[in-house]
Design a protein around this motif. Structure first.
Motif, PDB file in Angstrom:
ATOM      1  N   TRP A  41       0.765  -1.315  -0.079  1.00  0.00           N
ATOM      2  CA  TRP A  41       0.041  -0.007  -0.015  1.00  0.00           C
ATOM      3  C   TRP A  41       0.838   1.207   0.117  1.00  0.00           C
ATOM      4  N   ASP A  42       0.185   2.217  -0.279  1.00  0.00           N
ATOM      5  CA  ASP A  42       0.818   3.521  -0.487  1.00  0.00           C
ATOM      6  C   ASP A  42       0.867   4.440   0.924  1.00  0.00           C
ATOM      7  N   HIS A  43       2.156   4.418   1.187  1.00  0.00           N
ATOM      8  CA  HIS A  43       2.675   5.130   2.799  1.00  0.00           C
ATOM      9  C   HIS A  43       3.319   6.321   2.443  1.00  0.00           C
ATOM     10  N   GLU A  44       2.861   7.656   2.483  1.00  0.00           N
ATOM     11  CA  GLU A  44       3.668   8.744   2.313  1.00  0.00           C
ATOM     12  C   GLU A  44       4.259   8.827   0.997  1.00  0.00           C
ATOM     13  N   GLY A  45       3.788   8.272  -0.150  1.00  0.00           N
ATOM     14  CA  GLY A  45       4.284   8.054  -1.459  1.00  0.00           C
ATOM     15  C   GLY A  45       5.483   7.092  -1.670  1.00  0.00           C
ATOM     16  N   GLN A  46       5.463   6.152  -0.716  1.00  0.00           N
ATOM     17  CA  GLN A  46       6.256   5.137  -1.024  1.00  0.00           C
ATOM     18  C   GLN A  46       5.398   3.835  -1.049  1.00  0.00           C
ATOM     19  N   LEU A  47       5.763   2.700  -1.581  1.00  0.00           N
ATOM     20  CA  LEU A  47       5.087   1.472  -1.389  1.00  0.00           C
ATOM     21  C   LEU A  47       5.505   0.581  -0.538  1.00  0.00           C
ATOM     22  N   ILE A  48       4.822   0.044   0.593  1.00  0.00           N
ATOM     23  CA  ILE A  48       5.229  -0.849   1.762  1.00  0.00           C
ATOM     24  C   ILE A  48       4.624  -1.867   1.721  1.00  0.00           C
ATOM     25  N   GLY A  49       4.866  -2.744   2.505  1.00  0.00           N
ATOM     26  CA  GLY A  49       3.978  -4.127   2.742  1.00  0.00           C
ATOM     27  C   GLY A  49       4.765  -5.468   2.713  1.00  0.00           C
ATOM     28  N   VAL A  50       4.225  -6.615   2.927  1.00  0.00           N
ATOM     29  CA  VAL A  50       4.697  -7.755   2.627  1.00  0.00           C
ATOM     30  C   VAL A  50       5.245  -8.048   1.364  1.00  0.00           C
ATOM     31  N   CYS A  51       4.541  -7.854   0.317  1.00  0.00           N
ATOM     32  CA  CYS A  51       5.215  -8.058  -1.141  1.00  0.00           C
ATOM     33  C   CYS A  51       6.474  -7.369  -1.309  1.00  0.00           C
ATOM     34  N   VAL A  52       6.590  -6.028  -0.836  1.00  0.00           N
ATOM     35  CA  VAL A  52       7.719  -5.308  -1.223  1.00  0.00           C
ATOM     36  C   VAL A  52       8.906  -5.799  -0.331  1.00  0.00           C
ATOM     37  N   GLU A  53       8.836  -6.035   0.952  1.00  0.00           N
ATOM     38  CA  GLU A  53       9.926  -6.750   1.773  1.00  0.00           C
ATOM     39  C   GLU A  53      10.342  -8.020   1.203  1.00  0.00           C
ATOM     40  N   ALA A  54       9.184  -8.901   0.756  1.00  0.00           N
ATOM     41  CA  ALA A  54       9.366 -10.157   0.376  1.00  0.00           C
ATOM     42  C   ALA A  54      10.455 -10.349  -0.952  1.00  0.00           C
ATOM     43  N   ALA A  55       9.959  -9.268  -1.942  1.00  0.00           N
ATOM     44  CA  ALA A  55      10.712  -9.177  -3.043  1.00  0.00           C
ATOM     45  C   ALA A  55      12.304  -8.569  -2.761  1.00  0.00           C
ATOM     46  N   ARG A  56      12.070  -7.581  -1.982  1.00  0.00           N
ATOM     47  CA  ARG A  56      13.677  -6.859  -1.740  1.00  0.00           C
ATOM     48  C   ARG A  56      14.411  -7.857  -1.273  1.00  0.00           C
ATOM     49  N   ARG A  57      14.099  -8.819  -0.196  1.00  0.00           N
ATOM     50  CA  ARG A  57      14.872 -10.025   0.352  1.00  0.00           C
ATOM     51  C   ARG A  57      15.244 -10.918  -0.686  1.00  0.00           C
ATOM     52  N   ALA A  58      14.311 -11.301  -1.413  1.00  0.00           N
ATOM     53  CA  ALA A  58      14.744 -12.370  -2.310  1.00  0.00           C
ATOM     54  C   ALA A  58      15.468 -11.916  -3.430  1.00  0.00           C
ATOM     55  N   PHE A  59      15.513 -10.679  -3.969  1.00  0.00           N
ATOM     56  CA  PHE A  59      16.193 -10.252  -4.946  1.00  0.00           C
ATOM     57  C   PHE A  59      17.845  -9.951  -4.641  1.00  0.00           C
ATOM     58  N   SER A  60      17.762  -9.495  -3.190  1.00  0.00           N
ATOM     59  CA  SER A  60      18.991  -9.146  -2.472  1.00  0.00           C
ATOM     60  C   SER A  60      19.826 -10.640  -2.482  1.00  0.00           C
ATOM     61  N   ALA A  61      19.043 -11.743  -2.125  1.00  0.00           N
ATOM     62  CA  ALA A  61      19.915 -12.869  -1.835  1.00  0.00           C
ATOM     63  C   ALA A  61      20.330 -13.522  -3.382  1.00  0.00           C
ATOM     64  N   VAL A  62      19.910 -13.214  -4.462  1.00  0.00           N
ATOM     65  CA  VAL A  62      20.414 -13.429  -5.695  1.00  0.00           C
ATOM     66  C   VAL A  62      21.224 -12.512  -6.258  1.00  0.00           C
ATOM     67  N   GLY A  63      21.670 -11.375  -5.669  1.00  0.00           N
ATOM     68  CA  GLY A  63      22.463 -10.453  -5.935  1.00  0.00           C
ATOM     69  C   GLY A  63      22.155  -9.301  -6.905  1.00  0.00           C
ATOM     70  N   LEU A  64      20.982  -8.892  -6.506  1.00  0.00           N
ATOM     71  CA  LEU A  64      20.228  -7.832  -7.225  1.00  0.00           C
ATOM     72  C   LEU A  64      19.474  -6.852  -6.435  1.00  0.00           C
ATOM     73  N   THR A  65      19.575  -5.565  -6.944  1.00  0.00           N
ATOM     74  CA  THR A  65      18.849  -4.436  -5.975  1.00  0.00           C
ATOM     75  C   THR A  65      17.388  -4.336  -6.490  1.00  0.00           C
ATOM     76  N   LEU A  66      16.490  -4.101  -5.684  1.00  0.00           N
ATOM     77  CA  LEU A  66      14.889  -3.968  -5.897  1.00  0.00           C
ATOM     78  C   LEU A  66      14.836  -2.370  -5.762  1.00  0.00           C
ATOM     79  N   LYS A  67      14.301  -1.697  -6.986  1.00  0.00           N
ATOM     80  CA  LYS A  67      14.025  -0.428  -6.952  1.00  0.00           C
ATOM     81  C   LYS A  67      12.515  -0.426  -7.047  1.00  0.00           C
ATOM     82  N   VAL A  68      11.852   0.008  -6.050  1.00  0.00           N
ATOM     83  CA  VAL A  68      10.284   0.058  -6.190  1.00  0.00           C
ATOM     84  C   VAL A  68       9.963   1.270  -6.417  1.00  0.00           C
ATOM     85  N   GLU A  69       8.990   1.465  -7.804  1.00  0.00           N
ATOM     86  CA  GLU A  69       8.317   2.595  -7.989  1.00  0.00           C
ATOM     87  C   GLU A  69       7.411   3.381  -7.127  1.00  0.00           C
ATOM     88  N   PRO A  70       7.428   4.462  -7.120  1.00  0.00           N
ATOM     89  CA  PRO A  70       6.275   5.307  -6.271  1.00  0.00           C
ATOM     90  C   PRO A  70       5.013   4.870  -6.630  1.00  0.00           C
TER      91      PRO A  70
END
Length: 267
Positions: A41-70
């Motif tokens: 969901w939108d929190h002060e112009g940023q996307l947060i939530g389970v899906c965001v953190e899960a994707a960030r953690r997963a991509f980091s584990a395989v050597g990629l940086t996640l950039k989430v669009e506003p």
């Protein structure tokens, strides 16, 4: 002027080198639903939530940086994945159209239980899809609950597509809709945060249930990472971590969105 231009060019070159030079992680661009707590969901112009953190953690584990669009409209996010403007839809139902332009990444990030929201005085009793025939049903733009159910609604109900779930609930209280279909958790949180408990209620029976999957655009240059992503998401420790995030973000959303003082749902 020449000196100033040279300095600016050096700064820009340094910035590009820092992002793309040796040792820098490749960037994966992602977007998601702006109004589907606790998943995203939108929190002060940023996307947060389970899906965001899960994707960030997963991509980091395989050597990629996640950039989430506003946060952007949900339909716009899906179009960006379809065209390859972004690499990843953070999590969503799989349907026929989405499978045409994206690869579904298993296992799921979560499950989405679709339910009906009705007015307190509604006599609607839901037992099967046939109970929706001819009803005015509100649904968010770009929302899907699976191809089979989407097609059924389009053929048998009178669909009213709104830009936001909040707008759907307002139309429901005004009698312009018979019901709104949404995810159970998101619906509960929205009714509470809008101060609509006195006007609206969720019917207990689920309409449908589906898996919420990370979806990678077939145009993405990072498709080769999919086997590693899948392996990481299947790890027992990751599954346990993910369960904890559902509890965490459900509580976070409730804390950030206390019940409204003004009764938003009232005419």
């Amino acid at each position: 002027m020449l000196i100033r231009s040279s300095i600016l060019l050096m700064c820009l070159t340094a910035s590009v080198w820092a992002e793309n030079g040796p040792g820098a992680q490749a960037v994966v661009r992602a977007c998601g639903h702006p109004a589907a707590p606790p998943m995203s969901w939108d929190h002060e112009g940023q996307l947060i939530g389970v899906c965001v953190e899960a994707a960030r953690r997963a991509f980091s584990a395989v050597g990629l940086t996640l950039k989430v669009e506003p946060p952007i409209p949900w339909a716009r996010c899906q179009l960006m994945v379809e065209t390859g403007e972004v690499d990843v839809n953070l999590c969503a139902f799989a349907n026929d159209k989405r499978r045409e332009y994206a690869v579904m990444v298993a296992p799921p990030i979560g499950h989405n239980e679709a339910v009906l929201i009705v007015r307190r005085d509604s006599s609607l009793v839901y037992k099967s899809w046939a109970d929706l025939n001819g009803l005015r049903i509100g649904m968010g733009r770009g929302v899907s609950f699976g191809s089979e159910f989407d097609n059924y609604l389009a053929q048998q109900a009178r669909l009213d597509i709104a830009l936001s779930e909040a707008r759907n609930l307002q139309k429901l209280t005004l009698g312009r809709l018979d019901a709104v279909i949404t995810a159970r958790l998101a619906g509960q949180q929205l009714i509470r945060s809008m101060g609509c408990e006195g006007q609206l209620r969720l019917l207990p029976a689920q309409v449908t249930e589906g898996r919420l999957l990370m979806q990678m655009s077939k145009h993405s240059k990072h498709l080769a990472a999919l086997p590693q992503l899948t392996a990481f998401l299947k790890r027992p420790a990751q599954v346990e971590w993910l369960q904890a995030q559902h509890i965490r973000f459900d509580a976070t959303y409730a804390q950030l969105h206390p019940a409204a003082q003004t009764r938003v749902c009232e005419p």
